[in-house]
Scaffold this active site. Sequence first.
Site, PDB file in Angstrom:
ATOM      1  N   LEU A 188      37.670 -21.893  63.833  1.00 62.27           N
ATOM      2  CA  LEU A 188      38.819 -21.025  63.322  1.00 62.27           C
ATOM      3  C   LEU A 188      37.566 -19.780  62.693  1.00 62.27           C
ATOM      4  O   LEU A 188      38.139 -18.871  63.181  1.00 62.27           O
ATOM      5  CB  LEU A 188      38.759 -21.620  61.653  1.00 62.27           C
ATOM      6  CG  LEU A 188      39.853 -20.681  60.558  1.00 62.27           C
ATOM      7  CD1 LEU A 188      41.227 -20.499  61.419  1.00 62.27           C
ATOM      8  CD2 LEU A 188      39.596 -21.868  59.008  1.00 62.27           C
ATOM      9  N   GLY A 216      33.958 -14.937  58.678  1.00 62.64           N
ATOM     10  CA  GLY A 216      34.333 -16.280  58.676  1.00 62.64           C
ATOM     11  C   GLY A 216      34.391 -16.517  57.263  1.00 62.64           C
ATOM     12  O   GLY A 216      35.774 -17.868  57.306  1.00 62.64           O
ATOM     13  N   TRP A 245      30.326 -21.339  65.419  1.00 62.60           N
ATOM     14  CA  TRP A 245      29.489 -21.495  64.567  1.00 62.60           C
ATOM     15  C   TRP A 245      30.400 -23.013  65.047  1.00 62.60           C
ATOM     16  O   TRP A 245      31.455 -23.438  63.703  1.00 62.60           O
ATOM     17  CB  TRP A 245      29.444 -21.704  62.976  1.00 62.60           C
ATOM     18  CG  TRP A 245      28.720 -20.127  62.800  1.00 62.60           C
ATOM     19  CD1 TRP A 245      29.174 -19.025  62.380  1.00 62.60           C
ATOM     20  CD2 TRP A 245      27.164 -20.081  63.095  1.00 62.60           C
ATOM     21  NE1 TRP A 245      28.009 -18.252  62.206  1.00 62.60           N
ATOM     22  CE2 TRP A 245      26.481 -18.953  63.179  1.00 62.60           C
ATOM     23  CE3 TRP A 245      26.007 -21.242  63.749  1.00 62.60           C
ATOM     24  CZ2 TRP A 245      25.756 -18.201  63.107  1.00 62.60           C
ATOM     25  CZ3 TRP A 245      24.496 -20.730  64.337  1.00 62.60           C
ATOM     26  CH2 TRP A 245      24.945 -19.244  63.441  1.00 62.60           C
ATOM     27  N   ILE A 246      30.538 -23.703  65.712  1.00 64.38           N
ATOM     28  CA  ILE A 246      32.147 -24.809  65.774  1.00 64.38           C
ATOM     29  C   ILE A 246      31.334 -26.273  65.942  1.00 64.38           C
ATOM     30  O   ILE A 246      30.946 -26.519  67.005  1.00 64.38           O
ATOM     31  CB  ILE A 246      33.211 -24.405  66.845  1.00 64.38           C
ATOM     32  CG1 ILE A 246      33.772 -22.564  66.625  1.00 64.38           C
ATOM     33  CG2 ILE A 246      33.813 -25.838  67.112  1.00 64.38           C
ATOM     34  CD1 ILE A 246      34.090 -22.478  65.021  1.00 64.38           C
ATOM     35  N   GLN A 304       5.422 -38.401  31.759  1.00 65.31           N
ATOM     36  CA  GLN A 304       7.347 -37.854  31.555  1.00 65.31           C
ATOM     37  C   GLN A 304       7.331 -37.009  32.115  1.00 65.31           C
ATOM     38  O   GLN A 304       8.509 -36.989  32.242  1.00 65.31           O
ATOM     39  CB  GLN A 304       6.056 -37.203  29.796  1.00 65.31           C
ATOM     40  CG  GLN A 304       5.823 -38.442  29.088  1.00 65.31           C
ATOM     41  CD  GLN A 304       5.473 -37.720  27.351  1.00 65.31           C
ATOM     42  OE1 GLN A 304       5.584 -36.717  26.912  1.00 65.31           O
ATOM     43  NE2 GLN A 304       5.964 -38.565  26.520  1.00 65.31           N
ATOM     44  N   GLY A 323       5.745 -33.828  46.627  1.00 61.51           N
ATOM     45  CA  GLY A 323       4.481 -32.973  47.322  1.00 61.51           C
ATOM     46  C   GLY A 323       4.050 -32.796  48.957  1.00 61.51           C
ATOM     47  O   GLY A 323       5.301 -32.603  49.103  1.00 61.51           O
ATOM     48  N   GLU A 374      32.382 -24.261  55.115  1.00 65.73           N
ATOM     49  CA  GLU A 374      34.483 -25.225  54.292  1.00 65.73           C
ATOM     50  C   GLU A 374      34.102 -24.299  53.002  1.00 65.73           C
ATOM     51  O   GLU A 374      34.489 -24.797  52.545  1.00 65.73           O
ATOM     52  CB  GLU A 374      34.732 -26.473  54.285  1.00 65.73           C
ATOM     53  CG  GLU A 374      33.926 -27.899  55.313  1.00 65.73           C
ATOM     54  CD  GLU A 374      35.179 -27.605  55.851  1.00 65.73           C
ATOM     55  OE1 GLU A 374      35.685 -27.627  55.748  1.00 65.73           O
ATOM     56  OE2 GLU A 374      34.982 -28.394  56.964  1.00 65.73           O
ATOM     57  N   GLY A 375      33.740 -23.124  53.165  1.00 68.12           N
ATOM     58  CA  GLY A 375      34.262 -22.105  51.597  1.00 68.12           C
ATOM     59  C   GLY A 375      32.300 -21.931  50.725  1.00 68.12           C
ATOM     60  O   GLY A 375      31.675 -22.637  50.934  1.00 68.12           O
ATOM     61  N   THR A 376      32.191 -20.208  51.328  1.00 63.63           N
ATOM     62  CA  THR A 376      31.074 -20.595  50.732  1.00 63.63           C
ATOM     63  C   THR A 376      30.900 -20.840  48.560  1.00 63.63           C
ATOM     64  O   THR A 376      32.118 -20.753  47.947  1.00 63.63           O
ATOM     65  CB  THR A 376      30.204 -19.076  50.797  1.00 63.63           C
ATOM     66  OG1 THR A 376      31.494 -18.298  50.414  1.00 63.63           O
ATOM     67  CG2 THR A 376      29.949 -18.497  52.731  1.00 63.63           C
TER      68      THR A 376
HETATM   69  C1  LIG Z   1      25.904 -25.404  60.772  1.00 64.58           C
HETATM   70  C2  LIG Z   1      27.452 -25.275  60.797  1.00 64.58           C
HETATM   71  C3  LIG Z   1      28.642 -25.751  61.192  1.00 64.58           C
HETATM   72  C4  LIG Z   1      29.701 -25.369  61.308  1.00 64.58           C
HETATM   73  N1  LIG Z   1      30.795 -25.878  61.448  1.00 64.58           N
HETATM   74  C5  LIG Z   1      32.171 -25.315  61.546  1.00 64.58           C
HETATM   75  C6  LIG Z   1      33.441 -25.649  62.058  1.00 64.58           C
HETATM   76  O1  LIG Z   1      33.520 -26.341  62.660  1.00 64.58           O
HETATM   77  N2  LIG Z   1      34.634 -24.601  62.852  1.00 64.58           N
HETATM   78  C7  LIG Z   1      34.648 -23.641  61.536  1.00 64.58           C
HETATM   79  O2  LIG Z   1      36.241 -22.798  61.645  1.00 64.58           O
HETATM   80  N3  LIG Z   1      33.493 -22.622  61.309  1.00 64.58           N
HETATM   81  C8  LIG Z   1      32.570 -23.638  60.941  1.00 64.58           C
HETATM   82  N4  LIG Z   1      31.006 -23.209  60.290  1.00 64.58           N
HETATM   83  C9  LIG Z   1      31.325 -21.649  59.665  1.00 64.58           C
HETATM   84  C10 LIG Z   1      31.488 -21.775  58.823  1.00 64.58           C
HETATM   85  O3  LIG Z   1      32.858 -21.920  57.468  1.00 64.58           O
HETATM   86  C11 LIG Z   1      31.218 -20.062  58.213  1.00 64.58           C
HETATM   87  O4  LIG Z   1      29.563 -20.230  58.228  1.00 64.58           O
HETATM   88  C12 LIG Z   1      31.497 -19.772  56.861  1.00 64.58           C
HETATM   89  O5  LIG Z   1      33.092 -19.805  56.128  1.00 64.58           O
HETATM   90  C13 LIG Z   1      30.849 -18.659  56.115  1.00 64.58           C
HETATM   91  O6  LIG Z   1      31.049 -17.877  56.858  1.00 64.58           O
HETATM   92  P1  LIG Z   1      30.433 -16.333  57.106  1.00 64.58           P
HETATM   93  O7  LIG Z   1      28.605 -17.458  57.954  1.00 64.58           O
HETATM   94  O8  LIG Z   1      31.052 -15.934  58.448  1.00 64.58           O
HETATM   95  O9  LIG Z   1      29.771 -16.145  56.365  1.00 64.58           O
HETATM   96  P2  LIG Z   1      30.442 -14.105  55.426  1.00 64.58           P
HETATM   97  O10 LIG Z   1      31.884 -14.551  55.416  1.00 64.58           O
HETATM   98  O11 LIG Z   1      29.174 -13.451  56.531  1.00 64.58           O
HETATM   99  O12 LIG Z   1      29.418 -14.595  54.121  1.00 64.58           O
HETATM  100  C14 LIG Z   1      28.573 -14.359  54.226  1.00 64.58           C
HETATM  101  C15 LIG Z   1      28.744 -13.994  52.487  1.00 64.58           C
HETATM  102  O13 LIG Z   1      29.383 -13.105  52.088  1.00 64.58           O
HETATM  103  C16 LIG Z   1      30.217 -13.408  50.860  1.00 64.58           C
HETATM  104  N5  LIG Z   1      31.257 -13.326  50.368  1.00 64.58           N
HETATM  105  C17 LIG Z   1      32.111 -13.104  51.501  1.00 64.58           C
HETATM  106  N6  LIG Z   1      33.587 -12.862  50.630  1.00 64.58           N
HETATM  107  C18 LIG Z   1      32.994 -12.564  49.863  1.00 64.58           C
HETATM  108  C19 LIG Z   1      33.605 -11.568  48.886  1.00 64.58           C
HETATM  109  N7  LIG Z   1      35.316 -12.038  49.018  1.00 64.58           N
HETATM  110  N8  LIG Z   1      32.994 -11.737  47.547  1.00 64.58           N
HETATM  111  C20 LIG Z   1      31.784 -11.554  47.799  1.00 64.58           C
HETATM  112  N9  LIG Z   1      31.164 -12.437  48.683  1.00 64.58           N
HETATM  113  C21 LIG Z   1      31.452 -12.917  49.071  1.00 64.58           C
HETATM  114  C22 LIG Z   1      29.349 -15.301  50.988  1.00 64.58           C
HETATM  115  O14 LIG Z   1      29.472 -15.966  50.263  1.00 64.58           O
HETATM  116  C23 LIG Z   1      28.531 -15.014  51.748  1.00 64.58           C
HETATM  117  O15 LIG Z   1      26.977 -15.563  50.898  1.00 64.58           O
HETATM  118  C24 LIG Z   1      29.856 -23.747  59.830  1.00 64.58           C
HETATM  119  C25 LIG Z   1      28.755 -23.246  60.185  1.00 64.58           C
HETATM  120  C26 LIG Z   1      27.678 -23.907  59.948  1.00 64.58           C
HETATM  121  C27 LIG Z   1      26.149 -23.392  59.559  1.00 64.58           C
END
Ligand SMILES: Cc1cc2nc3c(=O)[nH]c(=O)nc-3n(C[C@H](O)[C@H](O)[C@H](O)COP(=O)(O)OP(=O)(O)OC[C@H]3O[C@@H](n4cnc5c(N)ncnc54)[C@H](O)[C@@H]3O)c2cc1C
Length: 392
Positions: A139, A145, A170-171, A287, A347, A371-373
Amino acid sequence: MANAKPQTPLGLFDTDGLIAEEDLAIRDTVRRFVGDKIKPHLADWYESASIPARDLAKELGSLGVLGMHLDGYGCAGTTSTAYGLACMELEAGDSGLRSLVSVQGSLAMFAIWKHGSEEQKQEWLPRMAAGEAIGCFGLTEPDFGSDPAGMRTRARKDGSDWVLNGTKMWITNGSVADVAVVWAQTDDRIRGFVVPTDSHGFSAPEITRKMSLRASVTSELVLDNVRLPESAMLPGAAGLSGPLSCLNEARFGIVFGALGAARDCLETAIAYTQERLIFNKSLAAYQVTQIKLADMTLELGKGMLLALQLARLKDEGVLRPEQVSLGKLNNVREAIAIARECRTLLGAAGITLEYPIMRHANNLESVLTYEGTSEVHQLVIGQALTGQSAFR
Ligand SMILES: Cc1cc2nc3c(=O)[nH]c(=O)nc-3n(C[C@H](O)[C@H](O)[C@H](O)COP(=O)(O)OP(=O)(O)OC[C@H]3O[C@@H](n4cnc5c(N)ncnc54)[C@H](O)[C@@H]3O)c2cc1C
């Protein structure tokens, strides 16, 4: 006061009493598998950033955890609670292991199971449940992302064929997958495609030099004029709700999974502090240490109660996406806080691979993002509370 027999963090909450016997039995089987077959290798896999993905998939298939909460086509058809508990045990091993299982079962298999044609289901699901075929879910793109609606990957019709072009980023499982579920913009709406990875024009270079989820394969997917028959499209998914329905499944697994990583950190820290003598006294007897352990135990137990409530709703078929956001946001955020606090108790020893804590902490950085930040889940919850979208 005389010293009492120590209890485990979740033992204090007696949460097992809320879980059906059959689900506990599944949990215990997965816990034994992770303890016997996985934990002895994790430090090496993590350090070398390589996992025997094919062998692992077959073992996980034999264990019955791949697509375990789906019905038919060789899937076990367990409760969602059992699936959540399995994710917890897998992630108590390593988030990479749980990611392999989540992506296979909740993303790739679920997409085909929920949105696929009968032919697609028959072709892929039994082999994927057995771990004989590995799936990935494409996706995310380099520039899209959190906002997948902007994706640039396109599928255009050419006669009765589809031709796909674009790049996914990032798949998970990408380079080891036999089949990729790829989401692409069409003239109509976003659609999902079942792409055999030996298709001409498909490649999946692995992303290296990761500091997190090192025991997991992460890849780019490159689609260069990949030609597919008309039947490759998932007929049941039109628009972004298709991939989002899959993400919801995987997020549910993370609600439990993150707690597994946190529990492993906490149990490691408790054991360590009992053994470690500082100023001639057990570190556990101070404690300051006990306040840290008590606070972390509270968060772990609250997270578990939240997870079990979400599982109950899911088993009743009434779980809403914003409720999954509550769980993903809270449990990953608390898990990472627990991992960091546990690291302080060890430590310097806490920074090594001799103990699992720093590995879990580093992994949870990815779990916090995929899966959604956290911010995206805050916005989902904010929208549910106010009725107003603050996404753009
Ligand atoms: C190890 C790993 C495995 C993964 N596996 C998969 C996979 O199998 N398939 C797949 O499709 N994807 C996968 N992903 C991708 C992952 O789903 C994305 O990294 C994630 O959706 C965030 O997208 P981005 O990294 O482009 O960050 P960005 O979208 O660029 O976000 C950057 C920052 O902006 C913030 N932000 C975004 N929108 C807003 C908003 N509206 N308002 C304020 N802040 C915002 C975010 O919270 C974040 O802090 C994987 C990622 C990793 C790290």
